[in-house]
Design an enzyme around this catalytic site. Structure first.
Site, PDB file in Angstrom:
ATOM      1  N   LYS A 109       0.833  -1.206   0.000  1.00 21.40           N
ATOM      2  CA  LYS A 109       0.000   0.000   0.000  1.00 21.40           C
ATOM      3  C   LYS A 109       0.864   1.252   0.000  1.00 21.40           C
ATOM      4  CE  LYS A 109      -3.603   0.320   2.773  1.00 21.40           C
ATOM      5  NZ  LYS A 109      -4.878   0.515   2.058  1.00 21.40           N
ATOM      6  N   ASP A 178      -5.555 -13.673   1.329  1.00 21.14           N
ATOM      7  CA  ASP A 178      -5.425 -12.309   0.790  1.00 21.14           C
ATOM      8  C   ASP A 178      -4.274 -12.090  -0.185  1.00 21.14           C
ATOM      9  OD1 ASP A 178      -7.448 -11.898   2.621  1.00 21.14           O
ATOM     10  OD2 ASP A 178      -6.245 -10.711   4.005  1.00 21.14           O
ATOM     11  N   HIS A 182      -2.681  -8.342  -1.332  1.00 22.27           N
ATOM     12  CA  HIS A 182      -1.313  -7.926  -1.029  1.00 22.27           C
ATOM     13  C   HIS A 182      -0.505  -7.682  -2.298  1.00 22.27           C
ATOM     14  CE1 HIS A 182      -1.312  -9.888   3.260  1.00 22.27           C
ATOM     15  NE2 HIS A 182      -2.469  -9.316   2.969  1.00 22.27           N
ATOM     16  N   LEU A 230      -5.561 -19.700 -11.573  1.00 24.02           N
ATOM     17  CA  LEU A 230      -6.292 -18.538 -11.054  1.00 24.02           C
ATOM     18  C   LEU A 230      -6.398 -18.489  -9.527  1.00 24.02           C
ATOM     19  CD1 LEU A 230      -9.191 -18.043 -13.644  1.00 24.02           C
ATOM     20  CD2 LEU A 230      -7.005 -16.848 -13.503  1.00 24.02           C
ATOM     21  N   PHE A 233      -9.668 -17.136  -7.620  1.00 26.43           N
ATOM     22  CA  PHE A 233     -10.801 -16.563  -8.353  1.00 26.43           C
ATOM     23  C   PHE A 233     -11.790 -17.667  -8.717  1.00 26.43           C
ATOM     24  CE2 PHE A 233     -13.199 -14.918 -11.937  1.00 26.43           C
ATOM     25  CZ  PHE A 233     -13.513 -13.645 -11.500  1.00 26.43           C
ATOM     26  N   ASN A 253     -14.859 -16.377   2.003  1.00 25.04           N
ATOM     27  CA  ASN A 253     -15.345 -15.008   2.108  1.00 25.04           C
ATOM     28  C   ASN A 253     -14.443 -14.071   1.330  1.00 25.04           C
ATOM     29  OD1 ASN A 253     -13.438 -13.234   4.001  1.00 25.04           O
ATOM     30  ND2 ASN A 253     -13.392 -15.374   4.710  1.00 25.04           N
ATOM     31  N   GLU A 255     -13.869  -9.727   1.721  1.00 22.53           N
ATOM     32  CA  GLU A 255     -14.270  -8.439   2.260  1.00 22.53           C
ATOM     33  C   GLU A 255     -14.010  -7.356   1.219  1.00 22.53           C
ATOM     34  OE1 GLU A 255     -13.698  -6.515   6.610  1.00 22.53           O
ATOM     35  OE2 GLU A 255     -11.847  -6.872   5.510  1.00 22.53           O
ATOM     36  N   GLU A 259     -10.072  -4.075  -3.423  1.00 20.66           N
ATOM     37  CA  GLU A 259      -8.660  -4.438  -3.505  1.00 20.66           C
ATOM     38  C   GLU A 259      -8.447  -5.566  -4.508  1.00 20.66           C
ATOM     39  OE1 GLU A 259      -6.355  -3.295   0.488  1.00 20.66           O
ATOM     40  OE2 GLU A 259      -7.968  -4.742   0.852  1.00 20.66           O
ATOM     41  N   TRP A 405     -14.862  17.246   1.384  1.00 23.85           N
ATOM     42  CA  TRP A 405     -13.476  16.986   1.787  1.00 23.85           C
ATOM     43  C   TRP A 405     -12.943  18.065   2.704  1.00 23.85           C
ATOM     44  CZ3 TRP A 405      -8.536  18.820  -0.744  1.00 23.85           C
ATOM     45  CH2 TRP A 405      -7.422  18.143  -0.224  1.00 23.85           C
TER      46      TRP A 405
END
Length: 486
Positions: A109, A178, A182, A230, A233, A253, A255, A259, A405
């Site tokens: 990130k 994840d 990442h 994959l 997916f 799951n 979330e 991302e 904002w």
């Protein structure tokens, strides 16, 4: 984009028959090529499933593309303010590359965060700033990619067919969670570096390590011995799953659907920069299909999938067997809503598919914040992620987004004030995304002012000019190795 689903059925005792297939809403809603007759409808956690008797069916989705970056701002007061934000963020770039966490998620990130500032500086003609940020990004990525640092590194685990990364975050090694979240950040940041320094992404340089991350999350050849097809997916569900082992009684799951989209957009860019058309194609398939699933199962923009008993306007966590309005770490409303919006990038324009839903979602958020605070709870900081929701609203109403904002308020730690200000001012100058117009390249964007005037953007990674046709009759001659705007 057409996808064909074919079934090979092995009959048990008796005569061979035609299989019965259950189509989810994302298969049949607004699908112009579906010809099979519906013989029954079954209720499910995904909404009405339509049963058809057939050995195959096809879906057709409109591809809403994106460009890797937007142009600098037009001359005026806003341009001067933007340059001021760039200078402040660039002076803090080394710290901002990793403000929280120590593992690959937060480092990824941080890299993508600073690459956005780098790209905006480059478009604003601040070449010295852009070059300095480019050097910082390369040095940090090389620290991880080289394998010479015992604290931060990637490892190819051939026994499990995966790339692991250390220090571990969010059970990405223990449970293989994840990976697409990442590594999507790393691939996108590497692509941004590669656009400014093509030598850096050569396979003989650092591109070889990035290619391993790509294979980990999106190997598209079946039956390989090194990486699975994959990874996580689900082609039939139309979206990725985030848990590697899926031990929950409610199934797997996901979330942060946004991302996942970030990862698939990164694949598209990496594919075009490395002359890998097959990767561009699979990235486009994943990007386009995931967006369809998001609009149905996370956002329900058509009002079809959510049960009447479900009281929220959106789903923050989709499970195989349940829907949840929460996060894995906190029940604070802004983080519940925002986790399926971040990171905002040029590939996030799909969030403007339904302006009515955007406004409904934000209205629900504001009500939930009041309820949360009435219980004596407070977010830390009080205005957490306020920048995300300003950008979200600006996708459908530029003036309202700017008004929402607080430029000196908090910012999400995968973003910057530079990026937020550039985003809001870009919507003001170009207009909001016009997703009704498509093009014969995936690297395009169209924006529309309230007056009806459109701006057309095309990115051309090749070394030759490219003619791009838009569905509204517009043609753009795209210059090589860069962004063209008309």
């Amino acid at each position: 984009m057409d996808t064909t689903f074919k079934v090979t059925a092995t009959p048990l005792p008796g005569h061979e028959g035609t299989p019965m297939l259950g189509l989810y809403p994302h298969h049949y809603i607004e699908n112009p090529v579906l010809k099979e007759n519906v013989v029954a409808t079954v209720d499910s956690i995904r909404g009405p499933i339509r049963m058809v008797q057939s050995k195959q069916f096809q879906t057709r989705y409109k591809v809403n593309g994106f460009v890797p970056y937007w142009p600098g701002l037009p001359e005026g007061e806003a341009k001067g303010e933007l340059r001021s934000f760039i200078k402040k963020d660039a002076s803090r770039a080394q710290r901002m590359m990793l403000e929280i966490g120590q593992g690959p998620y937060w480092q990824g990130k941080g890299l993508q965060r600073i690459s956005n500032v780098m790209r905006i500086a480059e478009q604003e003609g601040m070449k010295d700033v852009s070059n300095d940020l480019l050097a910082k990004l390369k040095a940090r990525a090389e620290q991880w990619f080289s394998g010479q640092n015992k604290r931060t590194y990637f490892h190819h685990d051939k026994d499990f067919g995966t790339i692991t990364s250390y220090p571990e975050e969010y059970d990405a090694v223990k449970d293989m969670n994840d990976h697409h979240f990442h590594y999507g950040y790393w691939i996108r940041a590497a692509a941004e570096i590669g656009m400014l320094d093509p030598q850096w992404i050569l396979p003989s340089q650092w591109g070889g390590m990035v290619n391993l991350l790509v294979k980990d999350i999106a190997t598209f050849e079946r039956g390989r011995s090194d990486f699975p097809y994959l990874r996580n997916f689900d082609p039939y569900e139309g979206h990725a799953w985030a848990s590697g082992v899926a031990t929950s009684p409610d199934g797997n799951n996901q979330e942060s659907s946004s991302e996942a989209v970030n990862a698939w957009a990164a694949l598209m860019l990496w594919g075009t920069l490395t002359n890998n058309q097959a990767l561009v194609d699979v990235g486009t398939y994943l990007y386009t299909t995931e967006i369809q699933a998001i609009n149905h199962y996370w956002f329900d923009i058509h009002g079809v999938t959510l049960p009447k008993e479900y009281l929220n306007v959106e789903v923050s966590m989709v499970f195989g067997g349940k829907l949840a309005h929460n996060t894995w770490w906190i029940d604070e409303p802004r983080q519940i809503h925002g986790i399926n919006l971040l990171p905002f990038t040029t590939a996030s324009t799909y969030l403007a598919t339904s302006p009515a839903f955007v406004k409904r979602n934000l209205e629900a958020l504001d009500k939930e914040i009041k309820i949360y605070e009435s219980r004596g709870k407070r977010a830390k900081p009080d205005d957490i992620w306020q920048d995300l929701f300003a950008k979200y609203l600006a996708l459908v109403d530029a003036k309202a987004g700017m008004a929402r904002w607080d430029r000196w308020g908090s910012y999400e730690l995968g973003d910057t004030r530079t990026h937020t200000y550039h985003w809001l001012q870009s919507m003001t100058s170009m207009g909001v995304p016009d997703l009704s117009v498509t093009a014969d390249t995936p690297y395009f964007a169209v924006f529309k002012q309230p007056t009806g005037q459109r701006s057309y953007l095309v990115y051309n990674a090749s070394d030759k000019p490219m003619d791009v046709a838009f569905s509204d009759g517009k043609w753009v001659r795209a210059a090589p190795k860069g962004l063209s705007v008309q």
